[in-house]
Design an enzyme around this catalytic site. Structure first.
Site: not given
Ligand code: NCD
Length: 307
Positions: A55-56, A84, A105, A133
């Site tokens: 999703r993100t 590398k 991320r 997050h």
């Molecule tokens: C979450 C995350 O990555 O922290 N997912 C997300 O971004 N929607 C929650 C999760 O992974 O449980």
């Protein structure tokens, strides 16, 4: 109005004050309703996902493209020079020359903060380990605003892995300015970290810690469910012991208020039974859609495309 956020980083909820939160929520709404149409033509966002994401990553990608912008999407380091032996900072110092904003991320807590100190562009934290997050918390605020018409004085239950779940850390901080009453519902070992609780207490925010959800269901305006974060456990036996320690079924929510909504950042493993999906209380897939509008707001405000 958004001058304050132009060229800023969003690394932690602490980077945003209440007026920033209100502005982002309002802008997401205006974008969804078509009252604001940000023009990102000619702009590029680098989406660097060192950890898995559905999703993100895709909602940032979709957000950028819906505004006429473009993206450089990295999922895993498999096809990059990290393999590398290139350092994290050299990778970042190169990529910043190819884009206007970086969304990142990483499994390491503090990685996004480090990136923001290395590059000269806005950096958005799309999740750093078990820490923060913030963009998820922002889309959660937007979702709650849509379902309840207000963010003020709501009773919010955060359920599940409150220790390793970064979304609930950010969400607890994001809601704090709006006079919430929190219920933190988790098995032992997965409680909300002390530093978040201390911050809430200092801000006069009330919370109650519980081990089971049933008794509090009739109170709740929002039930925010999270999965047990398997990848953060040092000892797989702890995960085996705790997985499946709470499962929301239709029976769990039978005494819920009519307006109670169930949110979940997703992915779901087994903590919400599929039978709940058809219930009017379920809101998690709409929530995932709201991520696009909020991420359009974030990208356009930080780059100055929306003033
Ligand atoms: C979450 C995350 O990555 O922290 N997912 C997300 O971004 N929607 C929650 C999760 O992974 O449980």
């Amino acid at each position: 109005m958004s001058i304050g956020l132009k060229n800023k980083h969003i690394i932690s909820m602490r980077d945003l004050d209440r007026s920033d939160l209100d502005l982002l929520v309002e802008t997401a709404g205006a974008i969804e309703e078509g009252r604001i149409k940000p023009d990102m033509a000619g702009r590029i966002a680098a989406l660097l996902f060192f950890e898995p994401s559905t999703r993100t990553s895709f909602s940032f990608d979709s957000a950028m493209k819906r505004m006429g912008g473009e993206t450089l999407l990295m999922k895993g380091t498999g096809s990059t020079s990290v393999q590398k032996g290139e350092s994290f900072s050299d990778t970042l110092r190169t990529i910043e020359r190819y884009c206007d904003i970086i969304v990142m991320r990483h499994a390491v807590e503090g990685a996004a903060r480090f990136a923001s100190e290395v590059v000269g562009l806005p950096v958005v934290n799309a999740g750093d380990g078990a820490n923060q997050h913030p963009t998820q918390a922002l889309l959660d605020l937007y979702s709650i605003k849509k379902t309840h018409g207000t963010l003020e004085k709501l009773k919010i239950g955060l359920v599940g892995d409150l220790r390793f779940g970064r979304t609930v850390h950010s969400l607890a901080q994001a809601l704090a300015p709006y006079n919430p009453e929190f219920y933190f519902i988790s098995p032992g070992f997965l409680e909300m970290p002390e530093h978040i609780k201390a911050e809430l207490t200092a801000g006069g925010v009330k919370y109650t810690e519980l081990k089971e959800v049933d008794s509090v269901v009739p109170e709740l305006d929002i039930m925010y469910v999270t999965r047990v974060q398997r990848e953060r456990f040092a000892d797989p036996e702890d995960y085996e012991r705790l997985k499946g320690s709470y499962i929301i079924t239709l029976d769990t929510i039978k005494d819920a208020k009519e307006g109670m909504r169930i949110l979940h950042p997703l992915p779901r493993v087994d903590e919400i039974a599929e039978e709940v999906d058809a219930s009017p209380h379920a809101y998690y897939f709409e929530q995932a859609e709201n991520g696009v509008y909020m991420r359009q707001a974030i990208l356009s405000i930080l780059t100055g495309a929306v003033k």
